[in-house]
Design an enzyme around this catalytic site. Structure first.
Site, PDB file in Angstrom:
ATOM      1  N   ASN A 111      47.180  13.322   7.017  1.00 14.16           N
ATOM      2  CA  ASN A 111      46.390  12.759   6.006  1.00 14.16           C
ATOM      3  C   ASN A 111      45.096  12.517   6.209  1.00 14.16           C
ATOM      4  OD1 ASN A 111      48.704  12.331   4.972  1.00 14.16           O
ATOM      5  ND2 ASN A 111      49.029  10.019   5.357  1.00 14.16           N
ATOM      6  N   ARG A 131      46.991   6.653  -8.112  1.00 13.07           N
ATOM      7  CA  ARG A 131      47.999   7.738  -8.161  1.00 13.07           C
ATOM      8  C   ARG A 131      49.100   7.592  -7.524  1.00 13.07           C
ATOM      9  NH1 ARG A 131      43.219  12.477  -7.654  1.00 13.07           N
ATOM     10  NH2 ARG A 131      42.239  11.906  -9.398  1.00 13.07           N
ATOM     11  N   ASN A 170      42.019  -2.027   9.846  1.00 12.05           N
ATOM     12  CA  ASN A 170      42.229  -2.919   8.367  1.00 12.05           C
ATOM     13  C   ASN A 170      42.537  -4.641   8.947  1.00 12.05           C
ATOM     14  OD1 ASN A 170      45.107  -3.502   9.775  1.00 12.05           O
ATOM     15  ND2 ASN A 170      46.124  -2.273   8.299  1.00 12.05           N
ATOM     16  N   LYS A 224      49.370  10.015   9.901  1.00 11.88           N
ATOM     17  CA  LYS A 224      48.041   9.638   9.776  1.00 11.88           C
ATOM     18  C   LYS A 224      46.919  10.729  10.206  1.00 11.88           C
ATOM     19  CE  LYS A 224      47.126   5.223  10.444  1.00 11.88           C
ATOM     20  NZ  LYS A 224      46.976   4.987   8.929  1.00 11.88           N
ATOM     21  N   ASP A 249      50.060   2.888  -6.392  1.00 14.88           N
ATOM     22  CA  ASP A 249      50.851   3.013  -5.153  1.00 14.88           C
ATOM     23  C   ASP A 249      49.815   3.296  -4.048  1.00 14.88           C
ATOM     24  OD1 ASP A 249      52.394   4.071  -2.839  1.00 14.88           O
ATOM     25  OD2 ASP A 249      52.895   6.000  -3.965  1.00 14.88           O
ATOM     26  N   ALA A 284      53.915  14.329   9.695  1.00 18.70           N
ATOM     27  CA  ALA A 284      55.187  14.049   9.605  1.00 18.70           C
ATOM     28  C   ALA A 284      55.848  14.228   8.246  1.00 18.70           C
ATOM     29  CB  ALA A 284      55.436  12.511   9.869  1.00 18.70           C
ATOM     30  N   SER A 285      57.281  14.287   7.854  1.00 17.39           N
ATOM     31  CA  SER A 285      57.754  14.482   6.609  1.00 17.39           C
ATOM     32  C   SER A 285      57.901  13.156   5.972  1.00 17.39           C
ATOM     33  CB  SER A 285      58.983  15.440   6.759  1.00 17.39           C
ATOM     34  OG  SER A 285      59.541  15.282   5.771  1.00 17.39           O
ATOM     35  N   ASP A 341      44.244   5.918   5.170  1.00 15.77           N
ATOM     36  CA  ASP A 341      43.784   7.167   5.615  1.00 15.77           C
ATOM     37  C   ASP A 341      42.753   7.719   4.745  1.00 15.77           C
ATOM     38  OD1 ASP A 341      45.659   6.849   7.778  1.00 15.77           O
ATOM     39  OD2 ASP A 341      47.339   8.055   6.572  1.00 15.77           O
ATOM     40  N   CYS A 361      43.119   6.689  -4.555  1.00 14.21           N
ATOM     41  CA  CYS A 361      44.206   7.140  -4.160  1.00 14.21           C
ATOM     42  C   CYS A 361      45.395   6.023  -4.384  1.00 14.21           C
ATOM     43  CB  CYS A 361      43.945   6.972  -2.592  1.00 14.21           C
ATOM     44  SG  CYS A 361      45.605   7.217  -1.583  1.00 14.21           S
TER      45      CYS A 361
HETATM   46  P1  ATP Z   1      47.645   1.701   3.858  1.00 12.03           P
HETATM   47  O1  ATP Z   1      48.224   1.084   5.356  1.00 12.03           O
HETATM   48  O2  ATP Z   1      48.120   1.227   2.580  1.00 12.03           O
HETATM   49  O3  ATP Z   1      47.300   3.092   3.739  1.00 12.03           O
HETATM   50  P2  ATP Z   1      45.512  -0.110   5.131  1.00 12.03           P
HETATM   51  O4  ATP Z   1      46.288  -1.387   5.375  1.00 12.03           O
HETATM   52  O5  ATP Z   1      45.088   0.849   6.425  1.00 12.03           O
HETATM   53  O6  ATP Z   1      46.122   0.647   4.013  1.00 12.03           O
HETATM   54  P3  ATP Z   1      43.762  -1.312   3.380  1.00 12.03           P
HETATM   55  O7  ATP Z   1      42.618  -2.429   3.763  1.00 12.03           O
HETATM   56  O8  ATP Z   1      44.975  -2.032   2.580  1.00 12.03           O
HETATM   57  O9  ATP Z   1      44.146  -0.550   4.514  1.00 12.03           O
HETATM   58  O10 ATP Z   1      43.201  -0.272   2.287  1.00 12.03           O
HETATM   59  C1  ATP Z   1      42.083   0.487   2.726  1.00 12.03           C
HETATM   60  C2  ATP Z   1      41.100   0.861   1.424  1.00 12.03           C
HETATM   61  O11 ATP Z   1      41.890   1.116   0.210  1.00 12.03           O
HETATM   62  C3  ATP Z   1      40.487  -0.509   1.049  1.00 12.03           C
HETATM   63  O12 ATP Z   1      39.283  -0.655   1.770  1.00 12.03           O
HETATM   64  C4  ATP Z   1      40.179  -0.374  -0.445  1.00 12.03           C
HETATM   65  O13 ATP Z   1      39.028   0.442  -0.549  1.00 12.03           O
HETATM   66  C5  ATP Z   1      41.324   0.472  -0.858  1.00 12.03           C
HETATM   67  N1  ATP Z   1      42.348  -0.196  -1.324  1.00 12.03           N
HETATM   68  C6  ATP Z   1      43.692  -0.684  -0.784  1.00 12.03           C
HETATM   69  N2  ATP Z   1      44.298  -1.479  -1.922  1.00 12.03           N
HETATM   70  C7  ATP Z   1      43.477  -1.607  -2.948  1.00 12.03           C
HETATM   71  C8  ATP Z   1      43.748  -2.164  -4.239  1.00 12.03           C
HETATM   72  N3  ATP Z   1      44.785  -2.795  -4.342  1.00 12.03           N
HETATM   73  N4  ATP Z   1      42.805  -2.115  -5.044  1.00 12.03           N
HETATM   74  C9  ATP Z   1      41.626  -1.421  -4.857  1.00 12.03           C
HETATM   75  N5  ATP Z   1      41.287  -0.716  -3.660  1.00 12.03           N
HETATM   76  C10 ATP Z   1      42.486  -0.834  -2.854  1.00 12.03           C
END
Ligand code: ATP
Length: 292
Positions: A43, A273, A182, A40, A231, A11-12, A237, A270
């Site tokens: 990515n 950045r 998650n 997803k 961010d 996706a864009s 992903d 990730c």
């Molecule tokens: P998203 O939808 O934002 O891509 P998600 O909800 O699928 O993420 P998360 O559990 O929020 O998954 O994050 C995935 C992984 O990214 C975590 O297991 C962790 O390793 C890393 N991560 C996410 N947020 C943070 C943070 N604030 N500090 C450090 N690591 C983080």
């Protein structure tokens, strides 16, 4: 060389900054911030391809429109060390409109016309000789289930990230070897204990890191690590791609705690950045991390 196939969406991602989200009926001024490759499926394929360069081949299978967005996505993918099997459709390319308010909160609208146009027959044919299949929740559940069943019959290792949850069924979850969820997805499908019965489950916990579950028991937990949080887009992903790559680099078909450590390192990079594709560790960074 081992082969991984990701059958999913591309996706864009188009980000607009607004002071505050518009109320129903309101019109607000905004600023166009970026237009970037996302989805997803794309990515996760990009992260795996960077992490597995020279070790295993990664193929992304996704439907794409024959429009300006589709052409740009195709060009952006050329920079990545993967094989892109992009199926052309007479539909608009899939798109995520990301509204970001002054407090950096996001509200996202995603279209799925192309992803949901993939038929069970196309998905099964796309398996080819892959040894590992990675799926998310953007295809029609009927298509995902058919390809999971075909992959099971061929002895293909099946990895599922059931996101968005609306595109997934309990039957799909039952047909995979490794589930990566998650906290919200784990709760939606009945909790980690229940979900890990008969399979491996990795539950990510945002800043708190991730847990490894097997047969209803939590067997490892790894804390999150990030130098700074700029961010979080795409962190999940990035985590999944790095996790599967770490497992395959060990020549294994089951995740170990060390794979979670590598994945939390990658996801930590990730989140530190801006953007998504540009925020994932590069192939050189992955090579150095695996060498260490
Ligand atoms: P998203 O939808 O934002 O891509 P998600 O909800 O699928 O993420 P998360 O559990 O929020 O998954 O994050 C995935 C992984 O990214 C975590 O297991 C962790 O390793 C890393 N991560 C996410 N947020 C943070 C943070 N604030 N500090 C450090 N690591 C983080």
């Amino acid at each position: 060389m081992a082969q991984v196939v990701v059958i999913g969406n591309i996706a864009s991602d188009e980000t607009l900054a607004v002071e505050a989200f518009p109320a129903p009926g309101a019109s607000v001024a905004g600023e166009a911030i970026s237009e970037a490759l996302g989805g997803k499926g794309a990515n996760q394929a990009i992260v795996m391809a960077r992490a597995l360069q020279g070790v295993a081949g990664v193929r992304l299978v996704a439907a794409i429109g024959q429009d300006r967005r589709g052409a740009k996505l195709r060009t952006d993918l050329e920079a990545e060390p993967l094989t892109a099997d992009l199926i052309r459709r007479a539909l608009p390319s899939d798109l995520s409109v990301i509204l970001r308010d002054a407090s950096r909160e996001n509200a996202i609208i995603t279209t799925q016309s192309c992803a949901r146009s993939l038929t069970p027959q196309e998905a099964i044919a796309a398996l080819g000789t892959a040894e590992v299949l990675v799926l998310q929740g953007n295809l029609r559940a009927e298509t995902s289930l058919a390809v999971l069943q075909a992959a099971a019959a061929q002895g293909v290792l099946r990895v599922l990230n059931p996101s968005p949850v609306e595109g997934c069924s309990a039957e799909m979850l039952a047909h995979c070897d490794l589930l990566v969820v998650n906290e919200g997805e784990a709760a939606y499908f009945g909790g980690a204990e229940q979900l890990s019965a008969g399979k491996t489950l990795v539950r990510t916990l945002g800043a708190a890191g991730a847990e490894l579950w097997r047969e209803g028991r939590r067997i490892a937990a790894v804390p999150g690590r990030a130098a700074q949080v700029l961010d979080p887009t795409g962190a999940g992903d990035c985590f999944l791609g790095a996790l599967v790559a770490a497992m395959l680099r060990r020549g294994a078909r089951a995740v170990a705690a060390s794979d979670l450590t590598l994945a939390t390192w990658a996801a930590g990079i990730c989140v530190s950045r801006l953007a998504t594709q540009n925020a994932f560790p590069t192939a050189e960074e992955f090579r150095a991390a695996f060498a260490a």
